[in-house]
Design a protein around this motif. Sequence first.
Motif, short mmCIF file in Angstrom:
data_model
loop_
_atom_site.label_atom_id
_atom_site.label_comp_id
_atom_site.label_asym_id
_atom_site.label_seq_id
_atom_site.Cartn_x
_atom_site.Cartn_y
_atom_site.Cartn_z
N TYR A 224 0.80 -1.22 0.00
CA TYR A 224 0.00 0.00 0.00
C TYR A 224 0.84 1.27 0.00
CZ TYR A 224 -3.93 -3.05 1.13
OH TYR A 224 -4.89 -4.03 1.11
N GLY A 225 2.09 1.16 0.37
CA GLY A 225 2.92 2.35 0.53
C GLY A 225 2.74 2.93 1.92
N LEU A 226 3.72 3.71 2.35
CA LEU A 226 3.72 4.24 3.71
C LEU A 226 2.52 5.14 3.97
CD1 LEU A 226 5.01 4.82 6.47
CD2 LEU A 226 6.41 6.58 5.35
N PHE A 227 2.22 6.05 3.05
CA PHE A 227 1.21 7.07 3.36
C PHE A 227 -0.21 6.53 3.25
CE2 PHE A 227 5.00 9.54 2.35
CZ PHE A 227 5.08 10.32 3.50
N LYS A 228 -0.47 5.62 2.31
CA LYS A 228 -1.80 5.01 2.28
C LYS A 228 -2.00 4.13 3.51
CE LYS A 228 -5.04 2.18 -0.35
NZ LYS A 228 -5.32 1.45 -1.60
N SER A 229 -0.97 3.40 3.91
CA SER A 229 -1.07 2.58 5.10
C SER A 229 -1.37 3.46 6.32
CB SER A 229 0.24 1.81 5.34
OG SER A 229 0.52 0.96 4.25
N TYR A 230 -0.72 4.64 6.36
CA TYR A 230 -0.94 5.56 7.47
C TYR A 230 -2.36 6.11 7.46
CZ TYR A 230 -0.10 9.46 10.70
OH TYR A 230 -0.16 10.35 11.74
#
Length: 275
Positions: A253-259
């Motif tokens: 998902y990538g760091l920012f979508k996960s966040y």
Amino acid sequence: MDKKRLQMLVSAVNKKALDLPGIMNIESDAIIVDQLIGDAGKEFESELSDQEEIIKGNTIRIFRRCEKGVGLSRNTGLFNAESEIIQFADDDIIYDDGYSQRILEEFDAHPEADILLFNVKAQAGRETYWNKDYARISWMNYGRYPAYAICARREKLIQAGVKYSLLFGGGAPYMNGEDSLFLHDCLKAGLSIYRTTAVLGHEQQNESTWFKGYTEKFFFDRGVLYHFLYGKMAFVWGFRFLLKNRAEMCSEYGLFKSYRILLSGVRHGRTIKTQ
């Protein structure tokens, strides 16, 4: 040394409960809470009555329940316990000879400790801790310990009114985190927690009952948990957690979508009434 001072509280699912004392090498009195779930549990539905047996001189009490939720299981064990020292356990732990004496010796040597966190060797890939010294547990390092590491003075837990959350863990609405939340609540209640280097046993090889990969549910549920653990600081600690583990956890998902998913879990956690 009087082993009757110690009582193991085993959380089991769809097991032949009377076989567990031998399989796990239980040396003390024990309460086994066996939750009968799904099609696999139907095999044992004829054995729903509670039971008490003497096995190798130890009193083994068995509670069979058609219900699910590891927090519910651990609370059933805790509320029915009677001994001075209680030991949380899972049905996939194999204990070393003499572990019960080591537990009692540690509590006798450390009257300052309400709770002691022992070493139990986890299966490869699931290690979260290994104690290399005797030291006090604080708000900075309580979150790494599984239930099977935890032994406690029963009366101290009862007086503090601490119990397991029914929201988190296997069979609950949200994924793992119930053990961290339990220790969080113990610290909040003023109980003294220490880690010790004494080794009790090892975990058998098996599949996780809750981890299905770094899915949206994983990040969302982590956000719900962080609300209960960190309150207004959940956003900060959530980002720190993902940043530290981004190579392993955020590849899909990538760091920012996960966040963003984690943040939605934090906001959802605010709407949940505590139990």
